[in-house]
Each structure stands twice: as C-alpha cells, then as structure tokens.
Enzyme design. Structure first.
Site: not given
Ligand code: CMC
Length: 430
Positions: A301, A358
């Site tokens: 998140h 989720d």
């Molecule tokens: N599985 C694997 N790796 C992950 C995940 C995951 N679910 N989430 C984040 N990471 C990794 C990401 O690749 C990054 O790694 P690195 O620093 O080595 O490049 C690190 O963790 C930080 O993640 P980020 O993508 O920079 O974080 P963000 O704040 O940009 O993205 C997110 C947040 C929710 C989009 C992402 O965590 C994600 O895609 N999660 C899976 C989808 C999900 O469950 N979404 C629902 C969010 S909560 C409900 C809502 O608000 O809709």
C-alpha cells in the site's frame, strides 16, 4: 488545535543561488507539510505518482500508515464498522457528524424518494451483452443517470449526492441480477440501506432478514467508504475541479477504481488464490513474486507500512460470521497461510508489504454469494460516499484552482538537431 496553520519555522531551499523560505504547515495529526507555493513557478517540484505530495487540505479522513490507523472525521474505523450502519457513516463523511435519529430518518426519507431507476437506465441495461464486466456496465449505467431534461451541469452537489447515494445500490443490484439472467427488482423502502441492497440482489434468500449478514454488509460498505487521496478520489476531484458535474466526476472515480492496482485488486486477489490452489504451492508462488514474475495481490500500500486495519477487521468478521456456518473455507485458510509465509519472507519484510483491504474482502464477499467479477462494484457502491464528500469539501470548504500539474519536458526541441536532442536529455528519463 491549529489545523493546517504555519509553524513559525520555515524550510529553506537554495537553488542556483536563490533562497526560498518555504512555510511548514502543521497537520492536526500526521506529517508536517512543506508549502512550495513561494516558488511561484520559478522551479517545479518533481514527484512521480505524487508519493511526496499533499495535494489539498482535508478534514475527512486520516491514515497513520505506520501504526495501521484509519479514522473518518476523527472517529476510529473499528468503532464505525462495529457500532454504526453504513448510512450513518455516509452522513458523517458528507455532512461532518454522526446523525441523530431524526437526521438519519430525514436523510433516509430523501434517499427513498430517489431510488427508482429511470426507464432509460433499465432500457440500457437490457441491451448490455451478457458476460460484460460488471464495472463496465456500472460506468454505462451511471452515464444514463446523467441524461435528464434538467441540465446536470447546474445540479447542486447536495442534490446529486442524494440522487447518486439513492440510486447506486439499485443500479448495482440490477447489474448483479443482469449477470444472473434475472430482471431487476424494485427497492423496499421499509428495509435499511444495506438490507435493501441484499434484498434487491437475493430476494428469495432472506439474507436481508439475517442480522449477521446485514451487519456484515454494513461493515464492508463502511470499510470501503473512504480513504483520503487514493487514485479514484484524486481522479474524481480532478474532474470536479474543472466544474464538471458531480455525476461525471463520480463516473471518473468508478473508472479509476476498476484497475487491479486499486479497487480491482479484490477480484484479482481471489483469482490469484484460486490459481495458487493449495498451500503446497505457496513457496513456488512466492518465489515467482520475488523474481518479479508475479505480484502478490492484496499486499502492499502507498500509505500503510503495517497491516491495513480494514484487512484485520474483515478477517475477524469472516471468522465471526462465515466460519460459524462453514467448518472450512479452503480459500480463507489458504489466504491466512499465504499471509503468514509472506510476512516471514525477506522480500516483503524489506519493503514493509502487508495485507491491504483487498486481501480478505474478496473471500468474504464470495462467502456472501457475490460472484468474483462483482466485488469491485461493491467497492464502488461504498466509495461513492467518499468521492462525493471530497467533491463537496473542495467546492465549499477548501476550494482550490483547477488541478493542472506541470511536467519535466524531455522531448525533442523544434530548433535543435533532432538526431542530437533525445540523447541530450536521456539521462533525465526515469
Ligand atoms: N507484490 C510484490 N511486490 C510488491 C507489491 C506486491 N503486492 N507491492 C509493492 N511491491 C514492491 C514494488 O515492486 C516495489 O519494489 P522495489 O522497491 O524493489 O521496486 C516496492 O514493493 C514498493 O512498491 P511500490 O509499487 O513502489 O508502491 P506503491 O505505493 O507505488 O504501490 C500498490 C502501491 C498498492 C499499487 C502496490 O503495493 C500493488 O500493486 N499492490 C498489489 C495490488 C493491490 O493489492 N492493490 C490494492 C491496494 S489497497 C485498496 C485500494 O486502495 O484500492
């Protein structure tokens, strides 16, 4: 309490010999914010994905990501989801207070008068091909709510709020029934908001008479109602900042919510669990995630760096309500195993990745008999109240100019040699 006011001390920024005094703004709780407006567009700040940007002032929702704390207007989410029904929460978000009995009755009476769907909405639904994704049908049906003789551009936010909060459960129930090859049924104003929704989906199943099920539906709606400046709320307020109608703004929120990184994660998470299949396959799945060949849906998140309190609430709700009826739920057991293993894995520990809302919501909604591709529609139904609350706050409390960010241009330059230009700026590309 000084809300959003200056702290005496300023931040100092020196750029190319120019010194800027940037006021520090105190939040009523949470992070202090640097006000960059004294830059007066002489320099822009670069912040892809707005990871470090506070885009507005707001009183509606507070998240403490480190502690896993969530409040709507200063009331803890656990208390709201346990002790209040969803309509009270809508009142709190939109009007700013938990309603008295009289206020709640008056609010419900207004909604009851606006629940009926127009013939054009029903006609449109009848033409939708079976098998269409429910979120896409929702976008279409919301468009039909805008088509009125009275121009929606002049619709007040309050009128649009009543119309949309009244109609959204009726529209969503009609979408569910369409997917089952069934005709929509009329709402029953005698029932509570959530009981009515369950009744319109499952009129013969009597779920709407089961206190536990109605309470669970209320809690799920409450947990999804609001989450400050998430992608869909930001989209909604961006559209509203152009003075587009609240209907068009909410429609844009539905579109933003549909993606699997946002609201669509509940559907994607259950599909992922089904694909993993059983606990023996968890290590190889996690191995794929660490090799970047897969994403663990329902984890991670932007704000939470600990377990999302909504995930904790739904996990407990599932145990209290569903586990009472079912001895085993293989998907729930698998999710709990997967959570444990991921939380012990270095990849997730290093990045502070925890379950978000989720991770368990889809399992709960499947157990309540909703089809997988319908989960995000339920999220949208609930989040409509949050979107409308932000639209109203931006228009009436903390108004601000049209949302229009700037950019760091790294493209070609008209009077430069086109062969040379791309290389010259390539170091600036992400
Ligand atoms: N599985 C694997 N790796 C992950 C995940 C995951 N679910 N989430 C984040 N990471 C990794 C990401 O690749 C990054 O790694 P690195 O620093 O080595 O490049 C690190 O963790 C930080 O993640 P980020 O993508 O920079 O974080 P963000 O704040 O940009 O993205 C997110 C947040 C929710 C989009 C992402 O965590 C994600 O895609 N999660 C899976 C989808 C999900 O469950 N979404 C629902 C969010 S909560 C409900 C809502 O608000 O809709």
């Amino acid at each position: 309490m000084n809300r959003g006011t200056n702290i005496k001390e300023n931040a100092k920024l020196e750029v190319e010999g120019n010194i800027f005094e940037l006021p520090l703004l105190r939040a009523s709780q949470g992070q202090t914010v640097i006000d960059v407006s004294p830059l007066k567009s002489s320099y822009f700040t670069y912040d892809p994905g707005f990871k470090n940007t506070a885009a507005c002032k707001s009183e509606i929702c507070f998240i403490d990501g480190a502690k896993g704390k969530l409040e709507y207007r200063g009331v803890d989410i656990d208390k709201l989801a346990s002790d209040h029904d969803y309509l009270e929460v809508v009142h709190l978000l939109y009007f700013g207070n938990l309603p008295s009995k009289e206020e709640l009755n008056a609010f419900k009476a207004k909604l009851d008068k606006n629940m009926k769907l127009s013939q054009q909405t029903l006609n449109y639904l009848a033409t939708v091909p079976k098998g269409s994704h429910p979120m896409e049908i929702l976008m279409g049906l919301l468009t039909t709510t805008m088509l009125k003789p009275k121009n929606n551009e002049s619709a007040s936010i309050d009128d649009a709020m009543i119309d949309l909060i009244a109609k959204i459960p009726v529209i969503c129930a009609a979408i569910y029934r369409h997917g089952q090859g069934l005709k929509p049924i009329d709402p029953d104003p005698e029932l509570s908001y959530s009981a009515n929704f369950l009744y319109m989906c499952f009129p013969d199943a009597k779920f709407h008479l089961d206190d536990d099920f109605v309470k669970a539906m209320d809690a799920i709606f409450t947990l999804h109602a609001e989450h400050e400046q998430n992608a869909s709320t930001t989209t909604t307020t961006t559209v509203a900042s152009t003075d587009a109608s609240p209907y068009a703004s909410v429609l844009s929120g539905v579109a933003a919510l549909s993606g699997p990184k946002h609201g669509g994660a509940n559907e994607a998470c259950v599909n992922m669990l089904k694909e993993i299949g059983n606990r023996e396959n968890i290590p190889s799945f996690l191995d794929k995630v660490t090799k970047r060949e897969a994403v663990l849906m329902g984890f991670g998140h932007r704000v939470y760096k600990s377990k999302d309190p909504r995930a904790t609430f739904i996990q407990k709700l599932f145990k209290d309500i569903i586990s009472k009826a079912e001895k085993d739920n293989p998907l729930f057991d698998l999710a709990q195993d997967l959570e444990k293993k991921a939380l012990n894995d270095e990849f997730f520990k290093k990045r502070a990745l925890f379950p978000n809302v989720d991770f368990y919501s889809g399992i709960m909604l499947s157990a309540m008999n909703f089809p997988t591709n319908f989960f995000t529609v339920l999220f949208a139904l609930a989040r409509t109240s949050g979107w409308l609350s932000h639209i109203k706050e931006r228009a009436e409390v903390y108004s601000q100019p049209i949302t229009r960010p700037r950019q760091l241009y790294v493209g070609k330059v008209a009077d430069e040699d086109p062969e040379v230009t791309p290389d010259k700026y390539s170091h600036q590309k992400p």
